[in-house]
Design a protein around this motif. Sequence first.
Motif, PDB file in Angstrom:
ATOM      1  N   VAL A  87      -6.983   6.241   4.013  1.00 55.33           N
ATOM      2  CA  VAL A  87      -8.202   5.511   3.678  1.00 55.33           C
ATOM      3  C   VAL A  87      -9.382   6.450   3.962  1.00 55.33           C
ATOM      4  O   VAL A  87      -9.672   6.750   5.119  1.00 55.33           O
ATOM      5  N   PHE A  89     -13.809   1.937   6.375  1.00 52.02           N
ATOM      6  CA  PHE A  89     -12.966   1.313   7.394  1.00 52.02           C
ATOM      7  C   PHE A  89     -13.811   1.201   8.653  1.00 52.02           C
ATOM      8  O   PHE A  89     -14.811   1.900   8.804  1.00 52.02           O
ATOM      9  N   CYS A 118       0.830  -1.213   0.000  1.00 51.95           N
ATOM     10  CA  CYS A 118       0.000   0.000   0.000  1.00 51.95           C
ATOM     11  C   CYS A 118       0.862   1.261   0.000  1.00 51.95           C
ATOM     12  O   CYS A 118       0.614   2.199  -0.762  1.00 51.95           O
ATOM     13  N   SER A 174      -7.642   4.691  -1.837  1.00 52.25           N
ATOM     14  CA  SER A 174      -6.422   5.252  -1.254  1.00 52.25           C
ATOM     15  C   SER A 174      -5.569   5.902  -2.343  1.00 52.25           C
ATOM     16  O   SER A 174      -4.929   6.919  -2.112  1.00 52.25           O
ATOM     17  N   ILE A 223      -2.628   5.625   7.546  1.00 46.13           N
ATOM     18  CA  ILE A 223      -1.719   4.620   8.091  1.00 46.13           C
ATOM     19  C   ILE A 223      -0.302   5.067   7.769  1.00 46.13           C
ATOM     20  O   ILE A 223      -0.020   5.478   6.643  1.00 46.13           O
ATOM     21  N   ASN A 279      -6.329  -0.811  -2.166  1.00 46.89           N
ATOM     22  CA  ASN A 279      -7.589  -0.073  -2.141  1.00 46.89           C
ATOM     23  C   ASN A 279      -7.546   1.109  -3.119  1.00 46.89           C
ATOM     24  O   ASN A 279      -6.717   2.007  -2.981  1.00 46.89           O
ATOM     25  N   LYS A 326     -10.266  -2.292  10.849  1.00 49.51           N
ATOM     26  CA  LYS A 326     -10.474  -3.061   9.619  1.00 49.51           C
ATOM     27  C   LYS A 326     -10.388  -2.105   8.439  1.00 49.51           C
ATOM     28  O   LYS A 326     -11.142  -1.140   8.350  1.00 49.51           O
ATOM     29  N   LEU A 327      -9.435  -2.400   7.546  1.00 47.20           N
ATOM     30  CA  LEU A 327      -9.271  -1.601   6.336  1.00 47.20           C
ATOM     31  C   LEU A 327      -9.691  -2.441   5.140  1.00 47.20           C
ATOM     32  O   LEU A 327      -9.670  -3.673   5.211  1.00 47.20           O
ATOM     33  N   ALA A 378      -1.916   4.559  13.207  1.00 48.00           N
ATOM     34  CA  ALA A 378      -3.135   4.928  12.509  1.00 48.00           C
ATOM     35  C   ALA A 378      -3.559   6.293  13.038  1.00 48.00           C
ATOM     36  O   ALA A 378      -3.714   6.466  14.241  1.00 48.00           O
ATOM     37  N   ASN A 434     -11.710   9.774   8.273  1.00 44.07           N
ATOM     38  CA  ASN A 434     -10.679   9.101   7.479  1.00 44.07           C
ATOM     39  C   ASN A 434      -9.566   8.623   8.393  1.00 44.07           C
ATOM     40  O   ASN A 434      -9.466   9.042   9.535  1.00 44.07           O
TER      41      ASN A 434
END
Length: 383
Positions: A111, A115, A23, A75, A148, A72, A124-125, A158, A145
Amino acid sequence: MGNKAYKFRIYPNNEQSAFLAKCFGCSRFVYNYFLRVTTDAYAESKKSLRYKEWAKLLVKLKSEFEWLTEVNSQSLQQTLKDLKSAFTRFFKKLGGFPNFKKRSNRQSFRVPQHFLISENGFLKLPKMTPLKMVIHREILGTPKNVTISKTPSGKYYASIVTELDIAHAPLNGNKIGLDLGLKEFAITSNGEKFENPRYFQKSLPRLKVRQRRLSRKQKGSSNLDKSRLSVAKIHEKVANQRQDYQHKISRKLTCENQAISVESLNIKGMVKNRKLAKHISDVAWGNFLTMLEYKGDIYGCEIRYVDRFFPSSKRCSNCGYIKEDLTLAIREWQCPECKKVWDRDINAALNLILFSESKIPLEEGKFTPEQPVERLGITRSSG
Ligand SMILES: [Zn+2]
């Protein structure tokens, strides 16, 4: 509406770290790619690409580099938005020209939605299993939002931004006095009472059984570890229950009022004695006052400390008459002066407001507690 930011440490396992690395990598790739394309386009034609054109280009890029689809997609769009605001800041002369992102620096991706944060400490993403997250303080508001990040030293965090709806805290000018106790956890001058749930006290029988088992285990045995764990779990559960309960009350009180007068813990500290110590640690007033303070900041409620002892139970909050013969057994009394009938705790809480607003002469504050137990509102039978 207000925003609040929280930063919590997360602990990905090996598999999750590998995915997060992907990511970070994709986000960095997209950022650098578009920074390059935009810079080149500007150099050639003095035209800057608009976000719409960027978004189209991103779709093309994803068909070319298939690994970009493994992360994702929101993102990646967010990365473009971040680059766009970096350019906007540059053109408004608020920042320098956007820099290329380096692998050796702090890594991050954002994100913007989809989430979930669970109360038992998981984040949880999209496209990955829940991450263990240490939530060391209550999250207020609606999470909007999460970013990370990974520090160069390898720690993961986070950062969560929430939106606070302060609309339910009307500026009604409500003022209350709050009497903290052991019989009742808290009593407001409006007559609202919050029971003392005594979580620790309630868990004692179970705890005693487990502790007895623990004491019988052999040093170094695996049963000893299990036993220790089960004792620790009870303590943790008690702490969580107490925490939840205090969060609810402190939020309600700070939302509904603009000022709360409460006795400082120095005054409460006077009443500490051996017999009461464990009850006092079970109610955790200090923890509660900390919550009141920070929620007060958010919801616009001032916490006023009354830091002198005065006979708040014995003083009629209506006329100032001191009822010297008020004993513990008397929960309700009538003032012989003004004939008002009092619930003793509510009257005490009302006096706290008056005292914090200097409406009670200071000389009344010279008293020292002769019978500390009384201030705690415990009757002899229950204490
Ligand atoms: Zn009176």
